[in-house]
Write a protein that holds these residues in place. Structure first.
Motif, PDB file in Angstrom:
ATOM      1  N   LEU A  39      46.076 -25.849  49.941  1.00 39.73           N
ATOM      2  CA  LEU A  39      45.514 -27.174  50.164  1.00 39.73           C
ATOM      3  C   LEU A  39      46.271 -28.283  49.429  1.00 39.73           C
ATOM      4  O   LEU A  39      46.369 -29.408  49.926  1.00 39.73           O
ATOM      5  N   ILE A  40      46.784 -27.979  48.259  1.00 45.81           N
ATOM      6  CA  ILE A  40      47.458 -29.005  47.449  1.00 45.81           C
ATOM      7  C   ILE A  40      48.968 -28.998  47.664  1.00 45.81           C
ATOM      8  O   ILE A  40      49.639 -30.037  47.663  1.00 45.81           O
ATOM      9  N   LEU A  56      39.916 -25.984  39.310  1.00 48.78           N
ATOM     10  CA  LEU A  56      38.502 -26.314  39.099  1.00 48.78           C
ATOM     11  C   LEU A  56      37.908 -27.009  40.317  1.00 48.78           C
ATOM     12  O   LEU A  56      36.745 -26.752  40.690  1.00 48.78           O
ATOM     13  N   MET A  57      38.687 -27.905  40.932  1.00 48.02           N
ATOM     14  CA  MET A  57      38.183 -28.616  42.102  1.00 48.02           C
ATOM     15  C   MET A  57      37.903 -27.645  43.259  1.00 48.02           C
ATOM     16  O   MET A  57      36.830 -27.675  43.870  1.00 48.02           O
ATOM     17  N   ILE A  58      38.857 -26.756  43.542  1.00 52.81           N
ATOM     18  CA  ILE A  58      38.673 -25.802  44.633  1.00 52.81           C
ATOM     19  C   ILE A  58      37.604 -24.774  44.286  1.00 52.81           C
ATOM     20  O   ILE A  58      36.859 -24.312  45.154  1.00 52.81           O
ATOM     21  N   PHE A  59      37.489 -24.452  42.993  1.00 59.14           N
ATOM     22  CA  PHE A  59      36.433 -23.532  42.564  1.00 59.14           C
ATOM     23  C   PHE A  59      35.056 -24.133  42.854  1.00 59.14           C
ATOM     24  O   PHE A  59      34.154 -23.452  43.363  1.00 59.14           O
ATOM     25  N   TYR A 108      36.926 -30.421  53.695  1.00 62.53           N
ATOM     26  CA  TYR A 108      37.706 -30.438  52.461  1.00 62.53           C
ATOM     27  C   TYR A 108      39.135 -30.934  52.714  1.00 62.53           C
ATOM     28  O   TYR A 108      39.703 -31.680  51.893  1.00 62.53           O
ATOM     29  N   MET A 109      39.717 -30.510  53.833  1.00 62.05           N
ATOM     30  CA  MET A 109      41.074 -30.972  54.133  1.00 62.05           C
ATOM     31  C   MET A 109      41.090 -32.476  54.410  1.00 62.05           C
ATOM     32  O   MET A 109      42.023 -33.191  54.003  1.00 62.05           O
ATOM     33  N   ILE A 128      47.441 -25.522  59.343  1.00 60.19           N
ATOM     34  CA  ILE A 128      47.413 -24.307  60.171  1.00 60.19           C
ATOM     35  C   ILE A 128      47.385 -23.064  59.285  1.00 60.19           C
ATOM     36  O   ILE A 128      46.643 -22.108  59.547  1.00 60.19           O
ATOM     37  N   ASN A 129      48.197 -23.094  58.218  1.00 58.58           N
ATOM     38  CA  ASN A 129      48.194 -21.959  57.284  1.00 58.58           C
ATOM     39  C   ASN A 129      46.829 -21.762  56.624  1.00 58.58           C
ATOM     40  O   ASN A 129      46.395 -20.627  56.394  1.00 58.58           O
ATOM     41  N   VAL A 130      46.174 -22.893  56.315  1.00 57.37           N
ATOM     42  CA  VAL A 130      44.834 -22.805  55.704  1.00 57.37           C
ATOM     43  C   VAL A 130      43.861 -22.148  56.674  1.00 57.37           C
ATOM     44  O   VAL A 130      43.094 -21.238  56.294  1.00 57.37           O
ATOM     45  N   TYR A 131      43.881 -22.563  57.933  1.00 56.97           N
ATOM     46  CA  TYR A 131      42.968 -21.977  58.926  1.00 56.97           C
ATOM     47  C   TYR A 131      43.252 -20.488  59.130  1.00 56.97           C
ATOM     48  O   TYR A 131      42.327 -19.675  59.251  1.00 56.97           O
TER      49      TYR A 131
END
Length: 359
Positions: A39-40, A56-59, A108-109, A128-131
């Motif tokens: 994501l980052i 921490l944010m993604i957690f 989130y994205m 696309i990689n995230v999905y």
């Protein structure tokens, strides 16, 4: 509800839903860093600040997303609890997870692309990689849930089976304690002795019925359930002994629908209820004790008897009724109903079918 109590309730639910589950513990160590990087992007690894803050944010985002996933899985498991429904339950869980994951990940994205926290560089290729990653993660998460559920279900069934065996043994001991004792044998042999000299044919029939009663008492609790037809056959033999002893002072009426005969009940249930009626009521030819067993429809069987007060009441231990209730709690979602009024004592038993047996 006060704000403090509301926060306490929410916190308790989140703790039980998330951190109390080994699935979440297995998920966090590899999932959060991986999805954080996706994501980052490269900035996630370029500084300690970006790495710690991004993690921490993604957690926090993972916790928020995991709660509805967990509740959806538990809801589906409640709707389809049987191990025979594994494929259907897994498929529905996966679909629910994919829908929820798509909604949360898309949101989130959008948030990350709009505000660019920690110098995030999310582009179309990374999306696309995230999905794709989330698609694979859902399959893994579904598998973990199903393994966890199936293992717990198997363990629960095993514990229930042992409990049923213990209840069966207690029922057998209670039945034998009530029937195979010197007092019962003494009365039965006295009845038989009188018949042998006066009515030898009835004596022979009495011995046959007595043998059937004892055979059933000794063998039937090997099974968790017995058919209503088998139980009624046994009750007719048991009634023959009582009728021979009490003559017209005791009467039994059986009005059971044919379609109910193949349904199940815990063994010795009817015997315990007849025994209870004989034990707690006077039996006189001038004022007979009448027991009725009849179908009510809706998979229900009613056993009732008129109440005839004894001159010397017998103290009730309620062990027989407690044993019946204990078996039903383990074997069915429905429990017997007891109506004890001044004129009639009634017990309504659910008839157990494969659909009503607890999984």
């Amino acid at each position: 509800m006060s704000t403090a109590l509301l926060y306490n309730k929410i916190g308790r639910q989140i703790w039980l839903s998330l951190f109390g589950r080994w699935i979440f513990a297995l998920l966090v160590p590899w999932f959060v860093p991986t999805i954080s990087y996706l994501l980052i992007g490269e900035p996630y690894l370029q500084s300690l600040y970006n790495f710690a803050g991004g993690t921490l944010m993604i957690f926090a985002m993972t916790i928020v997303a995991f709660v509805p996933h967990d509740r959806a899985a538990r809801y589906i498991a409640q709707k389809y609890p049987s191990l025979d429904s594994t494929i259907k339950r897994s498929a529905l869980t996966a679909v629910a997870f994919w829908i929820l994951t798509f909604v949360f990940v898309t949101f989130y994205m959008f948030f990350i692309m709009r505000f660019r926290p920690f110098e995030a560089r999310l582009d179309a290729r990374m999306m696309i990689n995230v999905y794709l990653f989330e698609f694979v993660a859902v399959i893994l998460l579904t598998g973990l849930y199903e393994i966890n559920y199936s293992l717990n279900k198997w363990k629960s069934l095993k514990i229930n089976k042992e409990a049923i065996k213990r209840a069966g043994m207690q029922g057998q001991l209670q039945s034998l304690k009530s029937q195979v004792n010197p007092h019962f044998l003494f009365n039965s042999l006295n009845t038989l002795s009188a018949l042998i000299s006066d009515e030898p044919k009835r004596a022979e029939q009495f011995v046959d019925e007595m043998a059937r009663v004892y055979r059933y008492l000794l063998q039937t609790n090997q099974d968790e359930l017995t058919s209503l037809a088998a139980e009624i056959r046994f009750i007719r033999s048991y009634y023959h002994l009582l009728r021979t002893r009490y003559d017209t002072g005791f009467d039994l009426v059986i009005e059971v629908n044919d379609e109910d005969l193949g349904k199940k009940i815990p063994p010795l249930t009817l015997q315990l209820l007849l025994e209870n009626a004989v034990k707690h009521n006077s039996i006189l030819e001038s004022n007979p004790l009448r027991v009725q067993i009849r179908s009510l429809g809706g998979d229900l069987l009613e056993i009732s008897n008129n109440r005839l007060t004894k001159s010397t009441p017998v103290r009730s231990t309620r062990l027989g009724l407690a044993n019946i209730m204990a078996k039903y709690e383990l074997l069915s979602d429905r429990l017997p109903l007891i109506d004890n009024n001044e004129a009639v004592f009634t017990v309504t038993l659910p008839l157990i079918t494969p659909k009503t047996v607890s999984a």
